[in-house]
Scaffold this motif. Structure first.
Motif, PDB file in Angstrom:
ATOM      1  N   GLY A   1       0.852  -1.194   0.000  1.00 24.98           N
ATOM      2  CA  GLY A   1       0.000   0.000   0.000  1.00 24.98           C
ATOM      3  C   GLY A   1       0.879   1.231   0.000  1.00 24.98           C
ATOM      4  O   GLY A   1       1.830   1.329  -0.775  1.00 24.98           O
TER       5      GLY A   1
ATOM      6  N   LYS B   1      -1.437  -7.072   0.721  1.00 23.88           N
ATOM      7  CA  LYS B   1      -2.291  -5.879   0.758  1.00 23.88           C
ATOM      8  C   LYS B   1      -3.768  -6.287   0.842  1.00 23.88           C
ATOM      9  O   LYS B   1      -4.553  -5.707   1.601  1.00 23.88           O
ATOM     10  CB  LYS B   1      -2.027  -5.034  -0.492  1.00 23.88           C
ATOM     11  CG  LYS B   1      -2.931  -3.815  -0.676  1.00 23.88           C
ATOM     12  CD  LYS B   1      -2.662  -2.733   0.361  1.00 23.88           C
ATOM     13  CE  LYS B   1      -3.260  -1.384   0.003  1.00 23.88           C
ATOM     14  NZ  LYS B   1      -4.681  -1.373  -0.330  1.00 23.88           N
TER      15      LYS B   1
ATOM     16  N   TYR C   1      -4.360  -7.613   4.426  1.00 22.92           N
ATOM     17  CA  TYR C   1      -4.373  -6.565   5.443  1.00 22.92           C
ATOM     18  C   TYR C   1      -5.583  -5.640   5.300  1.00 22.92           C
ATOM     19  O   TYR C   1      -6.121  -5.151   6.291  1.00 22.92           O
ATOM     20  CB  TYR C   1      -3.080  -5.755   5.382  1.00 22.92           C
ATOM     21  CG  TYR C   1      -1.856  -6.513   5.865  1.00 22.92           C
ATOM     22  CD1 TYR C   1      -1.963  -7.810   6.351  1.00 22.92           C
ATOM     23  CD2 TYR C   1      -0.596  -5.937   5.831  1.00 22.92           C
ATOM     24  CE1 TYR C   1      -0.848  -8.504   6.782  1.00 22.92           C
ATOM     25  CE2 TYR C   1       0.523  -6.627   6.272  1.00 22.92           C
ATOM     26  CZ  TYR C   1       0.396  -7.916   6.744  1.00 22.92           C
ATOM     27  OH  TYR C   1       1.490  -8.602   7.178  1.00 22.92           O
ATOM     28  N   ASP C   2      -6.002  -5.409   4.061  1.00 26.38           N
ATOM     29  CA  ASP C   2      -7.215  -4.610   3.861  1.00 26.38           C
ATOM     30  C   ASP C   2      -8.420  -5.289   4.507  1.00 26.38           C
ATOM     31  O   ASP C   2      -9.272  -4.625   5.109  1.00 26.38           O
ATOM     32  CB  ASP C   2      -7.485  -4.401   2.363  1.00 26.38           C
ATOM     33  CG  ASP C   2      -6.603  -3.326   1.752  1.00 26.38           C
ATOM     34  OD1 ASP C   2      -5.958  -2.576   2.514  1.00 26.38           O
ATOM     35  OD2 ASP C   2      -6.550  -3.227   0.504  1.00 26.38           O
ATOM     36  N   LYS C   3      -8.482  -6.619   4.414  1.00 28.37           N
ATOM     37  CA  LYS C   3      -9.576  -7.360   5.039  1.00 28.37           C
ATOM     38  C   LYS C   3      -9.458  -7.297   6.567  1.00 28.37           C
ATOM     39  O   LYS C   3     -10.470  -7.125   7.269  1.00 28.37           O
ATOM     40  CB  LYS C   3      -9.577  -8.805   4.547  1.00 28.37           C
ATOM     41  CG  LYS C   3     -10.719  -9.660   5.060  1.00 28.37           C
ATOM     42  CD  LYS C   3     -12.086  -9.079   4.770  1.00 28.37           C
ATOM     43  CE  LYS C   3     -12.417  -9.024   3.297  1.00 28.37           C
ATOM     44  NZ  LYS C   3     -13.841  -8.602   3.086  1.00 28.37           N
TER      45      LYS C   3
ATOM     46  N   GLU D   1     -10.668  -3.941   7.576  1.00 31.45           N
ATOM     47  CA  GLU D   1     -12.134  -3.883   7.474  1.00 31.45           C
ATOM     48  C   GLU D   1     -12.779  -4.534   8.701  1.00 31.45           C
ATOM     49  O   GLU D   1     -13.720  -3.987   9.296  1.00 31.45           O
ATOM     50  CB  GLU D   1     -12.581  -4.604   6.200  1.00 31.45           C
ATOM     51  CG  GLU D   1     -14.090  -4.659   6.011  1.00 31.45           C
ATOM     52  CD  GLU D   1     -14.485  -5.605   4.894  1.00 31.45           C
ATOM     53  OE1 GLU D   1     -15.498  -6.325   5.066  1.00 31.45           O
ATOM     54  OE2 GLU D   1     -13.779  -5.658   3.866  1.00 31.45           O
TER      55      GLU D   1
ATOM     56  N   PHE E   1      -0.393  -0.583   9.479  1.00 31.41           N
ATOM     57  CA  PHE E   1      -1.670  -0.402   8.785  1.00 31.41           C
ATOM     58  C   PHE E   1      -2.747   0.022   9.781  1.00 31.41           C
ATOM     59  O   PHE E   1      -3.528   0.940   9.521  1.00 31.41           O
ATOM     60  CB  PHE E   1      -2.094  -1.703   8.093  1.00 31.41           C
ATOM     61  CG  PHE E   1      -1.577  -1.832   6.693  1.00 31.41           C
ATOM     62  CD1 PHE E   1      -2.406  -1.623   5.609  1.00 31.41           C
ATOM     63  CD2 PHE E   1      -0.258  -2.166   6.441  1.00 31.41           C
ATOM     64  CE1 PHE E   1      -1.936  -1.736   4.308  1.00 31.41           C
ATOM     65  CE2 PHE E   1       0.228  -2.288   5.156  1.00 31.41           C
ATOM     66  CZ  PHE E   1      -0.611  -2.069   4.082  1.00 31.41           C
TER      67      PHE E   1
END
Length: 459
Positions: free
Chosen positions: A276, A296, A299-301, A304, A327
């Motif tokens: 990211g 990415k 980690y986005d999940k 969230e 993050f």
């Protein structure tokens, strides 16, 4: 009670139908209730199989001929797939791999955790699912024609010489081949693990996906690196974008790759890369996710699921070099990370400074000891994130998490079996597993990463 007889014997050639696949990718067949494990067999296929070994409850076989094929069978792209132990699933289409991994997670949750009710989403795949590994770590050997380097043959320590690996970044293939050729030209011998003699044990190449920077790590048995000056001159001349050359000494008779002594012999001690918009310094010894593209996604999940508003205190157990912590810190009030490896915590602090992140604090120690101490100091986390090694979370840590009673737990796992075990313990302690999202970090292998969301059950 009559003694149970095994329905097959060693060297029997039999017809079977595969019903399932194991966690390591072998086909599972039943012969009058007796289980036979056969590499390369896919569910629904029929085949002629030779029995290689029998035990009381199960045996092993070799696939001789398919008499009917699965719709998900495909021709492996790699010419040494059947020899090399690096991948296990190239004979399965990518769609088939994702289905297999989802089932693997569902089966583990149900069988080990009794969590049949938990919704497991379809696996988030990678497109294209090739050339993703940013680190090549290959042993070096010797044949009559000269040095060889590659992965070990399945279930052995015999090196399969490899010019290209289809799951490696192409730059890493080039680095390994160039270093192998240069070392061969200079007469540097390979380490012989049987005789415990020779020099060059491993070649490691690290590649920054975004920065294109390259690190070369040479691991030798000897403290002296023969022809060091010529080696450096040729590597820096022949490998574009090389930023760092590191020498590690491992004189021990061991399968462990790194020794205790590491020195930068040319360039910088780090290369850099991004996940990211967060920049990471990568040293020879530091752990960094080998597939940054899918990291990415993972980690986005996790972010969230953490559902941060900027007011929360978050604890990140098993934080490593701070990848998830940093993050989280972008969206949290405060993040506390703990990791048992001191070098990793030093990297985490460096990475926080590199990104001008001031609301992340890191501590060295066992999570099951440090987190209770934090709790006694009055630190109350709204969200606890765990990303343990394959063995899962320590039982003391799980009890501590239950005692801290956070609003949410985000569990990042690389092993569905220990994930299921730990989720069961946390459910029994007053939490509910809401959902699990698998992510394919390692296409063509049997490994699957998951992110699980748990919420506190309000009494």
């Amino acid at each position: 009670m009559a003694k149970q007889t095994i329905p097959v014997q060693k060297n029997d050639i039999i017809e079977v139908e595969f019903q399932d696949m194991t966690h390591d990718g072998s086909g599972v067949a039943k012969v009058n209730g007796y289980t036979l494990f056969v590499p390369y067999g896919l569910p629904g296929e029929k085949a002629k199989v030779k029995v290689l070994k029998t035990k009381k409850a199960y045996g092993y076989g070799k696939l001789l001929q398919l008499t009917s094929e699965s719709e998900f069978r495909t021709e492996p792209s790699c010419p040494i797939y059947n020899q090399c132990g690096g991948c296990q699933l190239q004979h399965l289409t990518y769609e088939g791999q994702l289905n297999y991994k989802q089932k693997q997670v569902q089966d583990a949750l149900a069988r080990i955790g009794g969590l049949e009710h938990v919704h497991v989403h379809p696996v988030i795949g990678m497109e294209p699912p090739w050339r993703y590994r940013n680190k090549a770590q290959v042993p070096v050997g010797e044949e009559e024609a000269g040095l060889i380097a590659g992965f070990y043959q399945k279930s052995s320590h015999r090196i399969i010489n490899m010019e290209a690996c289809l799951i490696q970044e192409e730059s890493n293939d080039q680095v390994v081949n160039i270093v192998k050729r240069i070392a061969n030209d200079l007469g540097i011998s390979a380490y012989d693990e049987q005789e415990h003699r020779g020099v060059l044990r491993h070649i490691i190449a690290k590649y920054g996906k975004q920065t294109k920077e390259i690190m070369v790590v040479l691991i030798t048995k000897t403290k002296d690196l023969p022809h060091k000056k010529q080696l450096i001159e040729r590597i820096t001349k022949e490998i574009p974008n090389v930023k760092s050359i590191v020498h590690n000494v491992n004189p021990k008779r061991t399968n462990v790759i790194f020794g205790d002594e590491t020195s930068t012999i040319w360039g910088e001690p780090y290369i850099y890369d991004y996940i990211g918009d967060i920049k990471f310094a990568i040293s020879a010894r530091s752990f960094y996710q080998v597939n940054p593209v899918q990291t990415k996604v993972l980690y986005d999940k996790a972010l969230e699921y953490a559902a941060l508003t900027g007011k929360e205190t978050v604890i990140d157990a098993y934080c490593g070099i701070g990848t998830i912590s940093l993050f989280l810190a972008k969206q949290a009030h405060k993040v506390y990370g703990v990791e048992i490896v001191g070098e990793a915590i030093a990297d985490a602090k460096r990475n926080a400074r590199l990104n001008h992140i001031e609301n992340a604090e890191f501590a060295v120690g066992q999570a099951e000891k440090v987190i209770p101490w934090w709790h006694k100091q009055g630190i109350q986390a709204a969200v606890i994130v765990v990303d343990p090694p394959r063995k899962g979370c320590d039982e003391v840590l799980l009890k501590t998490i239950i005692a801290m009673n956070p609003e949410r737990i985000v569990y990042v796992s690389c092993n569905p079996a220990t994930l299921a075990r730990d989720l069961r313990i946390l459910e029994d302690g007053g939490f509910e597993t809401k959902e699990v999202q698998p992510v394919d970090m390692f296409p063509h292998t049997t490994h699957v990463e998951c992110v699980a969301l748990m919420s506190r059950v309000e009494k």
